[in-house]
Design a protein around this motif. Structure first.
Motif, PDB file in Angstrom:
ATOM      1  N   ARG A  65       0.814  -1.224   0.000  1.00 38.66           N
ATOM      2  CA  ARG A  65       0.000   0.000   0.000  1.00 38.66           C
ATOM      3  C   ARG A  65       0.845   1.272   0.000  1.00 38.66           C
ATOM      4  NH1 ARG A  65      -2.943  -0.767   5.840  1.00 38.66           N
ATOM      5  NH2 ARG A  65      -1.030  -1.192   7.004  1.00 38.66           N
ATOM      6  N   ASP A  66       2.000   1.261   0.671  1.00 37.51           N
ATOM      7  CA  ASP A  66       2.858   2.448   0.650  1.00 37.51           C
ATOM      8  C   ASP A  66       3.413   2.702  -0.750  1.00 37.51           C
ATOM      9  OD1 ASP A  66       2.408   2.847   3.356  1.00 37.51           O
ATOM     10  OD2 ASP A  66       4.229   1.794   3.975  1.00 37.51           O
ATOM     11  N   MET A  67       3.799   1.629  -1.429  1.00 36.11           N
ATOM     12  CA  MET A  67       4.295   1.757  -2.797  1.00 36.11           C
ATOM     13  C   MET A  67       3.191   2.273  -3.719  1.00 36.11           C
ATOM     14  SD  MET A  67       3.989   0.135  -6.030  1.00 36.11           S
ATOM     15  CE  MET A  67       3.404  -1.505  -5.669  1.00 36.11           C
ATOM     16  N   LEU A  68       1.966   1.775  -3.565  1.00 33.26           N
ATOM     17  CA  LEU A  68       0.852   2.216  -4.404  1.00 33.26           C
ATOM     18  C   LEU A  68       0.557   3.701  -4.196  1.00 33.26           C
ATOM     19  CD1 LEU A  68      -1.443  -0.888  -3.979  1.00 33.26           C
ATOM     20  CD2 LEU A  68      -0.354  -0.152  -6.099  1.00 33.26           C
ATOM     21  N   GLU A  69       0.654   4.134  -2.944  1.00 34.81           N
ATOM     22  CA  GLU A  69       0.414   5.547  -2.660  1.00 34.81           C
ATOM     23  C   GLU A  69       1.528   6.418  -3.236  1.00 34.81           C
ATOM     24  OE1 GLU A  69      -0.952   8.509   0.938  1.00 34.81           O
ATOM     25  OE2 GLU A  69      -0.420   6.442   1.414  1.00 34.81           O
ATOM     26  N   ALA A  70       2.772   5.990  -3.078  1.00 33.97           N
ATOM     27  CA  ALA A  70       3.900   6.791  -3.567  1.00 33.97           C
ATOM     28  C   ALA A  70       3.966   6.821  -5.094  1.00 33.97           C
ATOM     29  CB  ALA A  70       5.204   6.233  -3.006  1.00 33.97           C
ATOM     30  N   LYS A  71       3.762   5.675  -5.716  1.00 34.73           N
ATOM     31  CA  LYS A  71       3.941   5.573  -7.160  1.00 34.73           C
ATOM     32  C   LYS A  71       2.709   5.969  -7.966  1.00 34.73           C
ATOM     33  CE  LYS A  71       5.895   2.415 -10.568  1.00 34.73           C
ATOM     34  NZ  LYS A  71       6.514   1.105 -10.778  1.00 34.73           N
ATOM     35  N   PHE A  72       1.507   5.651  -7.446  1.00 33.50           N
ATOM     36  CA  PHE A  72       0.283   5.851  -8.217  1.00 33.50           C
ATOM     37  C   PHE A  72      -0.714   6.806  -7.557  1.00 33.50           C
ATOM     38  CE2 PHE A  72       1.836   1.567  -9.299  1.00 33.50           C
ATOM     39  CZ  PHE A  72       2.008   1.726 -10.666  1.00 33.50           C
ATOM     40  N   ILE A  74      -2.599   6.343  -4.944  1.00 36.09           N
ATOM     41  CA  ILE A  74      -3.841   5.704  -4.511  1.00 36.09           C
ATOM     42  C   ILE A  74      -3.624   5.127  -3.110  1.00 36.09           C
ATOM     43  CG2 ILE A  74      -4.808   5.150  -6.755  1.00 36.09           C
ATOM     44  CD1 ILE A  74      -3.709   2.365  -6.497  1.00 36.09           C
ATOM     45  N   PRO A  75      -4.620   5.205  -2.290  1.00 35.70           N
ATOM     46  CA  PRO A  75      -5.983   5.630  -2.592  1.00 35.70           C
ATOM     47  C   PRO A  75      -6.104   7.150  -2.675  1.00 35.70           C
ATOM     48  CG  PRO A  75      -5.819   5.024  -0.280  1.00 35.70           C
ATOM     49  CD  PRO A  75      -4.484   4.724  -0.905  1.00 35.70           C
ATOM     50  N   LYS A  76      -7.063   7.585  -3.450  1.00 35.60           N
ATOM     51  CA  LYS A  76      -7.421   9.004  -3.528  1.00 35.60           C
ATOM     52  C   LYS A  76      -8.618   9.206  -2.606  1.00 35.60           C
ATOM     53  CE  LYS A  76      -6.370  11.461  -7.780  1.00 35.60           C
ATOM     54  NZ  LYS A  76      -5.233  12.134  -7.343  1.00 35.60           N
ATOM     55  N   SER A  82     -13.288   8.930   2.580  1.00 39.21           N
ATOM     56  CA  SER A  82     -13.661   7.668   1.951  1.00 39.21           C
ATOM     57  C   SER A  82     -12.918   7.457   0.628  1.00 39.21           C
ATOM     58  CB  SER A  82     -15.171   7.605   1.733  1.00 39.21           C
ATOM     59  OG  SER A  82     -15.581   8.625   0.856  1.00 39.21           O
ATOM     60  N   PHE A  83     -12.823   6.194   0.220  1.00 38.42           N
ATOM     61  CA  PHE A  83     -12.251   5.848  -1.079  1.00 38.42           C
ATOM     62  C   PHE A  83     -12.693   4.447  -1.471  1.00 38.42           C
ATOM     63  CE2 PHE A  83      -8.870   4.456   1.882  1.00 38.42           C
ATOM     64  CZ  PHE A  83      -8.686   3.139   1.472  1.00 38.42           C
TER      65      PHE A  83
END
Length: 157
Positions: A65-72, A74-76, A82-83
């Motif tokens: 989840r940290d990688m997804l937030e940093a790279k993409f 997300i979540p927005k 909420s997301f």
């Protein structure tokens, strides 16, 4: 033990080893993120090689989840916190809308901007509550120390 019995046991053992090896190979493949499409606080993540089990999918999220937030990014989050994130099977790639009920992404200006609706996992977060995970009718929450807790079907939270 007769030689016929030994032969049958060897064949069964080889079949067991082959099946076990196949499932170990499937479960150890690296998840490939093909694309991320966003619309306000709703994110669609197109992936290949997603884990097979619900627990494996949740653990993959926790580890990445940290990688997804940093790279993409997300979540927005919406203003209330909420997301929604849906992980989709990329399958055979992008297709034209053609077939009924494909998921199409309007942020792509091409005829091939749709995928088959093969959902792996949905993560919801409402307001400031803990996120929950949904898989084909089963829902899970994260408890203390990221313990995965299956929700009862009649739970509304």
């Amino acid at each position: 033990m007769t030689s016929k019995n030994k032969k049958n046991i060897c064949i069964l053992l080889l079949i067991f080893i082959a099946i076990t090896s196949y499932f170990l190979w499937l479960s150890n493949r690296a998840v490939e993120i093909i694309a991320v499409h966003q619309d306000y606080n709703f994110s669609s993540v197109l992936v290949k090689n997603f884990p097979l089990t619900d627990k494996g999918k949740i653990n993959w999220w926790l580890e990445n989840r940290d990688m997804l937030e940093a790279k993409f990014n997300i979540p927005k989050h919406a203003p209330d916190g909420s997301f929604t994130i849906i992980f989709w099977d990329f399958g055979d790639g992008y297709k034209e809308e053609g077939k009924y009920d494909r998921l199409c992404f309007n942020d792509m200006k091409t005829d091939k901007n749709c995928i088959e609706k093969e959902k792996y996992m949905t993560i919801y977060k409402f307001n400031n509550e803990e996120p929950f995970f949904s898989f084909n009718g089963s829902r899970y929450l994260l408890g203390e120390s990221n313990k995965i807790i299956k929700m009862k079907q009649d739970d509304k939270s």
